[in-house]
Scaffold this motif. Structure first.
Motif, PDB file in Angstrom:
ATOM      1  N   GLY A  47       0.841  -1.190   0.000  1.00 35.48           N
ATOM      2  CA  GLY A  47       0.000   0.000   0.000  1.00 35.48           C
ATOM      3  C   GLY A  47       0.873   1.235   0.000  1.00 35.48           C
ATOM      4  O   GLY A  47       1.944   1.256   0.613  1.00 35.48           O
ATOM      5  N   ALA A  48       0.426   2.265  -0.700  1.00 36.68           N
ATOM      6  CA  ALA A  48       1.162   3.529  -0.752  1.00 36.68           C
ATOM      7  C   ALA A  48       0.181   4.681  -0.586  1.00 36.68           C
ATOM      8  O   ALA A  48      -0.951   4.623  -1.081  1.00 36.68           O
ATOM      9  CB  ALA A  48       1.906   3.670  -2.081  1.00 36.68           C
ATOM     10  N   ALA A  49       0.616   5.713   0.107  1.00 44.44           N
ATOM     11  CA  ALA A  49      -0.179   6.923   0.286  1.00 44.44           C
ATOM     12  C   ALA A  49       0.723   8.123   0.038  1.00 44.44           C
ATOM     13  O   ALA A  49       1.856   8.168   0.521  1.00 44.44           O
ATOM     14  CB  ALA A  49      -0.775   6.970   1.688  1.00 44.44           C
ATOM     15  N   LEU A  50       0.212   9.072  -0.729  1.00 43.93           N
ATOM     16  CA  LEU A  50       0.966  10.281  -1.064  1.00 43.93           C
ATOM     17  C   LEU A  50       0.287  11.493  -0.455  1.00 43.93           C
ATOM     18  O   LEU A  50      -0.939  11.626  -0.532  1.00 43.93           O
ATOM     19  CB  LEU A  50       1.003  10.506  -2.582  1.00 43.93           C
ATOM     20  CG  LEU A  50       1.379   9.354  -3.490  1.00 43.93           C
ATOM     21  CD1 LEU A  50       1.275   9.785  -4.945  1.00 43.93           C
ATOM     22  CD2 LEU A  50       2.771   8.876  -3.175  1.00 43.93           C
ATOM     23  N   LEU A  51       1.075  12.391   0.107  1.00 41.82           N
ATOM     24  CA  LEU A  51       0.572  13.689   0.534  1.00 41.82           C
ATOM     25  C   LEU A  51       0.985  14.697  -0.518  1.00 41.82           C
ATOM     26  O   LEU A  51       2.179  14.814  -0.832  1.00 41.82           O
ATOM     27  CB  LEU A  51       1.147  14.081   1.903  1.00 41.82           C
ATOM     28  CG  LEU A  51       0.790  15.489   2.382  1.00 41.82           C
ATOM     29  CD1 LEU A  51      -0.730  15.631   2.593  1.00 41.82           C
ATOM     30  CD2 LEU A  51       1.556  15.838   3.648  1.00 41.82           C
ATOM     31  N   LEU A  52       0.008  15.406  -1.067  1.00 45.73           N
ATOM     32  CA  LEU A  52       0.280  16.413  -2.086  1.00 45.73           C
ATOM     33  C   LEU A  52       0.354  17.801  -1.442  1.00 45.73           C
ATOM     34  O   LEU A  52      -0.179  18.016  -0.345  1.00 45.73           O
ATOM     35  CB  LEU A  52      -0.813  16.393  -3.154  1.00 45.73           C
ATOM     36  CG  LEU A  52      -1.097  15.034  -3.804  1.00 45.73           C
ATOM     37  CD1 LEU A  52      -2.172  15.172  -4.875  1.00 45.73           C
ATOM     38  CD2 LEU A  52       0.166  14.418  -4.384  1.00 45.73           C
ATOM     39  N   ASP A  53       0.959  18.735  -2.146  1.00 51.29           N
ATOM     40  CA  ASP A  53       1.100  20.088  -1.592  1.00 51.29           C
ATOM     41  C   ASP A  53      -0.223  20.835  -1.488  1.00 51.29           C
ATOM     42  O   ASP A  53      -0.303  21.869  -0.828  1.00 51.29           O
ATOM     43  CB  ASP A  53       2.140  20.900  -2.369  1.00 51.29           C
ATOM     44  CG  ASP A  53       1.749  21.206  -3.805  1.00 51.29           C
ATOM     45  OD1 ASP A  53       0.736  20.665  -4.311  1.00 51.29           O
ATOM     46  OD2 ASP A  53       2.473  21.995  -4.446  1.00 51.29           O
ATOM     47  N   ASN A  54      -1.276  20.311  -2.097  1.00 53.81           N
ATOM     48  CA  ASN A  54      -2.605  20.913  -1.968  1.00 53.81           C
ATOM     49  C   ASN A  54      -3.392  20.310  -0.802  1.00 53.81           C
ATOM     50  O   ASN A  54      -4.564  20.603  -0.614  1.00 53.81           O
ATOM     51  CB  ASN A  54      -3.397  20.779  -3.272  1.00 53.81           C
ATOM     52  CG  ASN A  54      -3.672  19.346  -3.663  1.00 53.81           C
ATOM     53  OD1 ASN A  54      -3.395  18.405  -2.911  1.00 53.81           O
ATOM     54  ND2 ASN A  54      -4.218  19.153  -4.859  1.00 53.81           N
ATOM     55  N   GLY A  55      -2.735  19.431  -0.030  1.00 56.01           N
ATOM     56  CA  GLY A  55      -3.360  18.807   1.132  1.00 56.01           C
ATOM     57  C   GLY A  55      -4.080  17.503   0.839  1.00 56.01           C
ATOM     58  O   GLY A  55      -4.482  16.795   1.764  1.00 56.01           O
ATOM     59  N   GLU A  56      -4.244  17.155  -0.426  1.00 60.07           N
ATOM     60  CA  GLU A  56      -4.922  15.913  -0.798  1.00 60.07           C
ATOM     61  C   GLU A  56      -4.010  14.719  -0.517  1.00 60.07           C
ATOM     62  O   GLU A  56      -2.790  14.819  -0.593  1.00 60.07           O
ATOM     63  CB  GLU A  56      -5.305  15.925  -2.280  1.00 60.07           C
ATOM     64  CG  GLU A  56      -6.332  16.957  -2.652  1.00 60.07           C
ATOM     65  CD  GLU A  56      -7.718  16.666  -2.101  1.00 60.07           C
ATOM     66  OE1 GLU A  56      -8.050  15.482  -1.868  1.00 60.07           O
ATOM     67  OE2 GLU A  56      -8.471  17.627  -1.890  1.00 60.07           O
ATOM     68  N   ILE A  57      -4.646  13.596  -0.217  1.00 56.68           N
ATOM     69  CA  ILE A  57      -3.928  12.333  -0.056  1.00 56.68           C
ATOM     70  C   ILE A  57      -4.420  11.384  -1.140  1.00 56.68           C
ATOM     71  O   ILE A  57      -5.631  11.214  -1.328  1.00 56.68           O
ATOM     72  CB  ILE A  57      -4.160  11.727   1.338  1.00 56.68           C
ATOM     73  CG1 ILE A  57      -3.517  12.628   2.400  1.00 56.68           C
ATOM     74  CG2 ILE A  57      -3.587  10.314   1.413  1.00 56.68           C
ATOM     75  CD1 ILE A  57      -3.726  12.186   3.816  1.00 56.68           C
ATOM     76  N   LEU A  72       0.785  -3.700 -11.713  1.00 53.64           N
ATOM     77  CA  LEU A  72       1.404  -2.427 -11.361  1.00 53.64           C
ATOM     78  C   LEU A  72       1.594  -2.345  -9.848  1.00 53.64           C
ATOM     79  O   LEU A  72       0.725  -2.755  -9.078  1.00 53.64           O
ATOM     80  CB  LEU A  72       0.524  -1.274 -11.842  1.00 53.64           C
ATOM     81  CG  LEU A  72       1.185   0.081 -12.054  1.00 53.64           C
ATOM     82  CD1 LEU A  72       2.340   0.003 -13.048  1.00 53.64           C
ATOM     83  CD2 LEU A  72       0.156   1.075 -12.569  1.00 53.64           C
ATOM     84  N   CYS A  73       2.731  -1.799  -9.445  1.00 57.46           N
ATOM     85  CA  CYS A  73       3.057  -1.634  -8.026  1.00 57.46           C
ATOM     86  C   CYS A  73       2.223  -0.522  -7.401  1.00 57.46           C
ATOM     87  O   CYS A  73       1.788   0.406  -8.076  1.00 57.46           O
ATOM     88  CB  CYS A  73       4.531  -1.285  -7.877  1.00 57.46           C
ATOM     89  SG  CYS A  73       5.673  -2.524  -8.504  1.00 57.46           S
ATOM     90  N   ALA A  74       2.058  -0.594  -6.089  1.00 56.32           N
ATOM     91  CA  ALA A  74       1.270   0.384  -5.342  1.00 56.32           C
ATOM     92  C   ALA A  74       1.798   1.808  -5.515  1.00 56.32           C
ATOM     93  O   ALA A  74       1.018   2.755  -5.680  1.00 56.32           O
ATOM     94  CB  ALA A  74       1.252   0.019  -3.862  1.00 56.32           C
ATOM     95  N   GLU A  75       3.116   1.949  -5.485  1.00 58.87           N
ATOM     96  CA  GLU A  75       3.702   3.279  -5.596  1.00 58.87           C
ATOM     97  C   GLU A  75       3.341   3.938  -6.921  1.00 58.87           C
ATOM     98  O   GLU A  75       2.957   5.108  -6.964  1.00 58.87           O
ATOM     99  CB  GLU A  75       5.233   3.200  -5.471  1.00 58.87           C
ATOM    100  CG  GLU A  75       5.713   2.644  -4.146  1.00 58.87           C
ATOM    101  CD  GLU A  75       5.939   1.136  -4.121  1.00 58.87           C
ATOM    102  OE1 GLU A  75       6.826   0.687  -3.373  1.00 58.87           O
ATOM    103  OE2 GLU A  75       5.222   0.405  -4.842  1.00 58.87           O
ATOM    104  N   ARG A  76       3.441   3.178  -8.012  1.00 62.20           N
ATOM    105  CA  ARG A  76       3.127   3.754  -9.319  1.00 62.20           C
ATOM    106  C   ARG A  76       1.635   3.957  -9.503  1.00 62.20           C
ATOM    107  O   ARG A  76       1.221   4.923 -10.144  1.00 62.20           O
ATOM    108  CB  ARG A  76       3.723   2.887 -10.437  1.00 62.20           C
ATOM    109  CG  ARG A  76       5.233   3.078 -10.496  1.00 62.20           C
ATOM    110  CD  ARG A  76       5.874   2.281 -11.597  1.00 62.20           C
ATOM    111  NE  ARG A  76       5.921   0.880 -11.176  1.00 62.20           N
ATOM    112  CZ  ARG A  76       5.970  -0.153 -12.001  1.00 62.20           C
ATOM    113  NH1 ARG A  76       5.951   0.030 -13.298  1.00 62.20           N
ATOM    114  NH2 ARG A  76       6.026  -1.371 -11.514  1.00 62.20           N
ATOM    115  N   VAL A  77       0.803   3.086  -8.923  1.00 61.49           N
ATOM    116  CA  VAL A  77      -0.646   3.310  -8.969  1.00 61.49           C
ATOM    117  C   VAL A  77      -0.957   4.670  -8.344  1.00 61.49           C
ATOM    118  O   VAL A  77      -1.671   5.494  -8.919  1.00 61.49           O
ATOM    119  CB  VAL A  77      -1.424   2.179  -8.255  1.00 61.49           C
ATOM    120  CG1 VAL A  77      -2.886   2.560  -8.062  1.00 61.49           C
ATOM    121  CG2 VAL A  77      -1.322   0.875  -9.037  1.00 61.49           C
ATOM    122  N   ALA A  78      -0.395   4.932  -7.163  1.00 60.67           N
ATOM    123  CA  ALA A  78      -0.652   6.193  -6.460  1.00 60.67           C
ATOM    124  C   ALA A  78      -0.067   7.393  -7.216  1.00 60.67           C
ATOM    125  O   ALA A  78      -0.742   8.418  -7.385  1.00 60.67           O
ATOM    126  CB  ALA A  78      -0.095   6.124  -5.043  1.00 60.67           C
TER     127      ALA A  78
END
Length: 160
Positions: A47-57, A72-78
């Motif tokens: 599992g991968a989660a990204l924090l964007l500079d606009n506050g979205e995850i 496809l790997c989790a990182e690239r999906v995200a």
């Protein structure tokens, strides 16, 4: 002849609880989305989660296919989801968690080579380092301030 010395700096936290609250919350999102992984062949869920500079995850989990390289790997999906839905946002942080379905994974699992290159592409494009936190299911959490700690000799569009 000359020698090139490459230094890599990784911070090691004993557990998720040692992270700042924001980083704990991001890792919890990665843990939650790991449950959505489709991994009937490898039996290894990520599992991968990204924090964007606009506050979205933005989250992603690995998705396998019987034609193995088609998954496809989790990182690239995200990452690709973030690029598609929020094309002007920058990725600030990434949390990754991985574990085998048949035993408990206690060692931090870094991104694979293809994911490292994809993360670098976005880091290079946005001209902003991406903090990367990664762990197994339990135990230590590793933090890198940039993908360049995990992929020190990078390849970018300047070589093309």
């Amino acid at each position: 002849m000359k020698e090139i010395k490459i230094d890599t700096k990784i911070l090691v936290f004993n557990s998720v609880e040692e992270l700042f609250k924001e980083d704990q919350d991001l890792m919890k999102k990665a843990v939650e989305v790991r449950k959505n992984a489709y991994a009937p062949y490898s039996k290894f869920k990520v599992g991968a989660a990204l924090l964007l500079d606009n506050g979205e995850i933005v989250v992603g989990s690995n998705q396998e296919n019987a034609a193995y390289p088609s998954g496809l790997c989790a990182e690239r999906v995200a990452i690709f989801q973030a690029g598609a839905v929020y094309p002007d946002a920058k990725i600030v942080k990434m949390a990754i968690t991985a574990g085998a379905t048949e035993n408990i994974t206690t060692k931090p699992i870094p991104p694979c080579g293809a994911c490292r290159q994809s993360i670098f592409e976005y880091e290079f494009r946005q001209d902003l380092s991406i903090e990367i936190y990664f762990m197994g299911e339990t135990g230590e959490v590793y933090k890198s301030d940039s993908i360049q700690n995990l992929l020190p000799l990078t390849f970018d569009k300047n070589y093309l």
